[in-house]
Design a protein around this motif. Structure first.
Motif, PDB file in Angstrom:
ATOM      1  N   ASN A   1     -12.595 -12.176  -3.747  1.00  0.00           N
ATOM      2  CA  ASN A   1     -12.214 -12.400  -4.967  1.00  0.00           C
ATOM      3  C   ASN A   1     -12.143 -11.414  -5.866  1.00  0.00           C
ATOM      4  OD1 ASN A   1     -14.665 -11.824  -5.317  1.00  0.00           O
ATOM      5  ND2 ASN A   1     -15.466 -14.029  -6.194  1.00  0.00           N
ATOM      6  N   ARG A   2     -11.859 -11.635  -7.260  1.00  0.00           N
ATOM      7  CA  ARG A   2     -11.831 -10.389  -8.104  1.00  0.00           C
ATOM      8  C   ARG A   2     -12.947  -9.585  -8.521  1.00  0.00           C
ATOM      9  NH1 ARG A   2      -8.476 -14.649  -9.906  1.00  0.00           N
ATOM     10  NH2 ARG A   2      -6.133 -14.078 -10.207  1.00  0.00           N
ATOM     11  N   ALA A   3     -13.763 -10.472  -8.521  1.00  0.00           N
ATOM     12  CA  ALA A   3     -15.512  -9.843  -8.890  1.00  0.00           C
ATOM     13  C   ALA A   3     -15.753  -8.713  -7.677  1.00  0.00           C
ATOM     14  CB  ALA A   3     -16.374 -10.869  -9.072  1.00  0.00           C
ATOM     15  N   PHE A   4     -15.416  -9.260  -6.490  1.00  0.00           N
ATOM     16  CA  PHE A   4     -15.866  -8.220  -5.210  1.00  0.00           C
ATOM     17  C   PHE A   4     -14.929  -7.024  -5.345  1.00  0.00           C
ATOM     18  CE2 PHE A   4     -15.762  -6.835  -1.219  1.00  0.00           C
ATOM     19  CZ  PHE A   4     -16.986  -7.090  -0.599  1.00  0.00           C
ATOM     20  N   ALA A   5     -13.735  -7.095  -5.880  1.00  0.00           N
ATOM     21  CA  ALA A   5     -12.773  -5.941  -5.778  1.00  0.00           C
ATOM     22  C   ALA A   5     -13.222  -5.098  -6.978  1.00  0.00           C
ATOM     23  CB  ALA A   5     -11.307  -6.400  -5.925  1.00  0.00           C
ATOM     24  N   ARG A   6     -13.394  -5.687  -7.967  1.00  0.00           N
ATOM     25  CA  ARG A   6     -14.030  -4.992  -9.306  1.00  0.00           C
ATOM     26  C   ARG A   6     -15.046  -4.237  -9.009  1.00  0.00           C
ATOM     27  NH1 ARG A   6     -13.394  -8.974 -12.311  1.00  0.00           N
ATOM     28  NH2 ARG A   6     -15.263  -9.691 -12.554  1.00  0.00           N
ATOM     29  N   MET A   7     -16.247  -4.878  -8.220  1.00  0.00           N
ATOM     30  CA  MET A   7     -17.159  -4.335  -8.254  1.00  0.00           C
ATOM     31  C   MET A   7     -17.240  -2.958  -7.146  1.00  0.00           C
ATOM     32  SD  MET A   7     -20.729  -5.718  -6.059  1.00  0.00           S
ATOM     33  CE  MET A   7     -20.100  -5.546  -4.665  1.00  0.00           C
ATOM     34  N   LEU A   8     -16.236  -3.113  -6.360  1.00  0.00           N
ATOM     35  CA  LEU A   8     -16.176  -1.775  -5.587  1.00  0.00           C
ATOM     36  C   LEU A   8     -15.128  -0.638  -5.957  1.00  0.00           C
ATOM     37  CD1 LEU A   8     -16.234  -3.527  -1.862  1.00  0.00           C
ATOM     38  CD2 LEU A   8     -18.108  -2.302  -3.164  1.00  0.00           C
ATOM     39  N   GLY A   9     -14.552  -0.926  -7.070  1.00  0.00           N
ATOM     40  CA  GLY A   9     -13.725   0.051  -7.807  1.00  0.00           C
ATOM     41  C   GLY A   9     -12.279  -0.312  -7.574  1.00  0.00           C
ATOM     42  N   TYR A  10     -11.825  -1.396  -6.937  1.00  0.00           N
ATOM     43  CA  TYR A  10     -10.257  -1.542  -6.622  1.00  0.00           C
ATOM     44  C   TYR A  10      -9.807  -2.607  -7.830  1.00  0.00           C
ATOM     45  CZ  TYR A  10     -11.541  -0.122  -1.790  1.00  0.00           C
ATOM     46  OH  TYR A  10     -11.946   0.515  -0.789  1.00  0.00           O
ATOM     47  N   ASP A  11      -8.441  -2.026  -8.054  1.00  0.00           N
ATOM     48  CA  ASP A  11      -7.879  -2.666  -9.165  1.00  0.00           C
ATOM     49  C   ASP A  11      -7.386  -4.052  -8.856  1.00  0.00           C
ATOM     50  OD1 ASP A  11      -7.493  -0.286 -10.051  1.00  0.00           O
ATOM     51  OD2 ASP A  11      -5.520   0.182  -9.294  1.00  0.00           O
ATOM     52  N   SER A  12      -7.484  -4.612  -7.739  1.00  0.00           N
ATOM     53  CA  SER A  12      -6.951  -6.075  -7.462  1.00  0.00           C
ATOM     54  C   SER A  12      -7.720  -6.354  -6.065  1.00  0.00           C
ATOM     55  CB  SER A  12      -5.552  -6.273  -7.424  1.00  0.00           C
ATOM     56  OG  SER A  12      -4.926  -5.692  -6.548  1.00  0.00           O
ATOM     57  N   PRO A  13      -7.820  -7.771  -5.783  1.00  0.00           N
ATOM     58  CA  PRO A  13      -8.172  -8.275  -4.404  1.00  0.00           C
ATOM     59  C   PRO A  13      -6.882  -8.011  -3.323  1.00  0.00           C
ATOM     60  CG  PRO A  13      -8.582  -9.846  -6.081  1.00  0.00           C
ATOM     61  CD  PRO A  13      -7.694  -8.910  -6.580  1.00  0.00           C
ATOM     62  N   ASP A  14      -5.682  -7.695  -3.904  1.00  0.00           N
ATOM     63  CA  ASP A  14      -4.722  -7.535  -2.951  1.00  0.00           C
ATOM     64  C   ASP A  14      -4.683  -5.927  -2.418  1.00  0.00           C
ATOM     65  OD1 ASP A  14      -3.781 -10.028  -3.041  1.00  0.00           O
ATOM     66  OD2 ASP A  14      -2.282  -9.417  -4.675  1.00  0.00           O
ATOM     67  N   GLU A  15      -5.105  -5.256  -3.218  1.00  0.00           N
ATOM     68  CA  GLU A  15      -5.535  -3.543  -2.668  1.00  0.00           C
ATOM     69  C   GLU A  15      -6.563  -3.602  -1.683  1.00  0.00           C
ATOM     70  OE1 GLU A  15      -6.485   0.514  -4.738  1.00  0.00           O
ATOM     71  OE2 GLU A  15      -6.542  -1.355  -5.899  1.00  0.00           O
ATOM     72  N   LEU A  16      -7.543  -4.245  -1.884  1.00  0.00           N
ATOM     73  CA  LEU A  16      -8.736  -4.199  -0.667  1.00  0.00           C
ATOM     74  C   LEU A  16      -8.035  -5.043   0.537  1.00  0.00           C
ATOM     75  CD1 LEU A  16     -11.560  -3.501  -0.233  1.00  0.00           C
ATOM     76  CD2 LEU A  16     -12.309  -5.475  -1.380  1.00  0.00           C
ATOM     77  N   MET A  17      -7.445  -6.034   0.367  1.00  0.00           N
ATOM     78  CA  MET A  17      -6.926  -6.893   1.420  1.00  0.00           C
ATOM     79  C   MET A  17      -5.817  -6.064   2.387  1.00  0.00           C
ATOM     80  SD  MET A  17      -8.509  -9.811   1.726  1.00  0.00           S
ATOM     81  CE  MET A  17      -7.308 -10.785   2.668  1.00  0.00           C
ATOM     82  N   ALA A  18      -5.230  -5.142   1.528  1.00  0.00           N
ATOM     83  CA  ALA A  18      -4.306  -4.393   2.217  1.00  0.00           C
ATOM     84  C   ALA A  18      -4.833  -3.202   3.221  1.00  0.00           C
ATOM     85  CB  ALA A  18      -3.499  -3.826   1.431  1.00  0.00           C
ATOM     86  N   LEU A  19      -6.055  -2.834   2.889  1.00  0.00           N
ATOM     87  CA  LEU A  19      -6.602  -1.823   3.908  1.00  0.00           C
ATOM     88  C   LEU A  19      -6.977  -2.298   5.415  1.00  0.00           C
ATOM     89  CD1 LEU A  19      -9.442  -0.450   1.392  1.00  0.00           C
ATOM     90  CD2 LEU A  19      -7.165   0.407   1.890  1.00  0.00           C
ATOM     91  N   PRO A  20      -6.591  -1.481   6.266  1.00  0.00           N
ATOM     92  CA  PRO A  20      -6.879  -1.815   7.723  1.00  0.00           C
ATOM     93  C   PRO A  20      -8.472  -2.254   7.662  1.00  0.00           C
ATOM     94  CG  PRO A  20      -6.862   0.503   7.432  1.00  0.00           C
ATOM     95  CD  PRO A  20      -6.384   0.087   6.195  1.00  0.00           C
ATOM     96  N   PRO A  21      -8.499  -3.314   8.947  1.00  0.00           N
ATOM     97  CA  PRO A  21      -9.939  -3.749   9.000  1.00  0.00           C
ATOM     98  C   PRO A  21     -11.167  -2.848   9.480  1.00  0.00           C
ATOM     99  CG  PRO A  21      -8.332  -4.977  10.503  1.00  0.00           C
ATOM    100  CD  PRO A  21      -7.731  -3.691   9.754  1.00  0.00           C
TER     101      PRO A  21
END
Length: 300
Positions: free
Chosen positions: A138-158
């Motif tokens: 979710n957005r709160a998870f991405a924001r805590m780790l410094g990512y601009d959006s959840p999609d940016e974090l989801m696009a990273l390889p496993p």
């Protein structure tokens, strides 16, 4: 014809036997007539009537006809039973398919509602497959780790996991235990932010069903403020301990039940007790009898 017309055929046979010796031609005719008559249904009926013997209920043709009819009926009944069984099975399959489809639709609706709930949550939430692949953040998870959006974090390889390298093996053990037992768990680890910094977090993890498969849901709590508060508390306690121990004034700390839980060196020297001797004593035990009532009233 004459023999067949006579009602008592055995009498005629006896007569034929008597004639046989003197008239060979008549004897031959009688033999032919007798052979045909004895093998006829009329003879069998008359014989059974005279000698009271039961005639067969079924002849061979009758038996074969009845056997064929019975087999035909059995075959028809078997085919009918098989048809009805197949029909019933088809109905059950259709009903099961309908129930499965309804359950699947209900599951999808439930997952949709749950997704909407956790997407808007202020708590950082991530859902991952048993393999570690991210399924949802979710957005709160991405924001805590410094990512601009959840999609940016989801696009990273496993392999770009959230846990810091030193904690990945321990986090993996927690994941395997939760998947096997189904029991929720809580543990702490350092999470890696987008810029490489590490932040301490506490994870509340549980096994859920996501898109029909088992998955791990982790809700993270940022421990930075707690750690700062704990550090400030330790620092404050250390300052107090320094003042408590180094001060020249006798000081003791008592519990709500009136018993001493700690005393500094000055107090021990003043009263002539060792610290271990003072700890556990009731404060009123140190008051002289003449001051007991006043001390009791003041302390209580």
């Amino acid at each position: 014809q004459r023999i067949r017309a006579i009602k008592p055929p055995l009498t005629e046979i006896k007569r034929g036997l008597a004639v046989r010796r003197v008239n060979q031609a008549l004897s031959a005719r009688l033999d032919d007539a007798l052979q045909g008559f004895v093998g006829s249904p009329e003879y069998r009926g008359i014989y059974a009537h005279w000698y009271h013997e039961k005639t067969p209920v079924w002849t061979r043709p009758d038996f074969l006809w009845i056997l064929g009819a019975v087999l035909l009926v059995i075959g028809g009944a078997a085919m009918t039973w098989h048809y009805l069984r197949v029909l019933s099975l088809n109905r059950r399959l259709v009903a099961a398919g309908s129930a499965h489809e309804n359950a699947l639709q209900a599951l999808q609706a439930s997952e949709s509602r749950y997704r909407g709930l956790i997407e808007g949550s202020e708590l950082p939430i991530m859902i991952a497959a048993p393999s570690g692949k991210r399924l949802f953040v979710n957005r709160a998870f991405a924001r805590m780790l410094g990512y601009d959006s959840p999609d940016e974090l989801m696009a990273l390889p496993p392999e770009n996991v959230v846990a810091a390298p030193g904690d990945r093996e321990r986090v993996g053990r927690h994941r395997d235990t939760i998947l096997a037992s189904g029991e929720p768990s809580s543990y702490e680890f350092d999470a890696a932010c987008k810029d490489g910094t590490l932040i301490p977090v506490q994870a509340f993890a549980q096994r859920i069903v996501w898109s029909g498969e088992y998955a791990i849901e982790r809700t993270l709590v940022d421990l930075r403020e707690r750690r700062r508060a704990e550090a400030a508390l330790r620092e404050s306690e250390e300052r107090f301990r320094h003042i408590f121990e180094a001060g020249g004034t006798g000081v003791f700390i008592r519990g709500m039940d009136g018993r001493i839980v700690d005393a500094n060196k000055a107090m021990c020297d003043m009263l002539g007790y060792g610290r271990d001797e003072l700890i556990g004593k009731n404060v009123l035990d140190l008051v002289p009898p003449e001051d007991f009532e006043a001390a009791h009233e003041r302390f209580n």
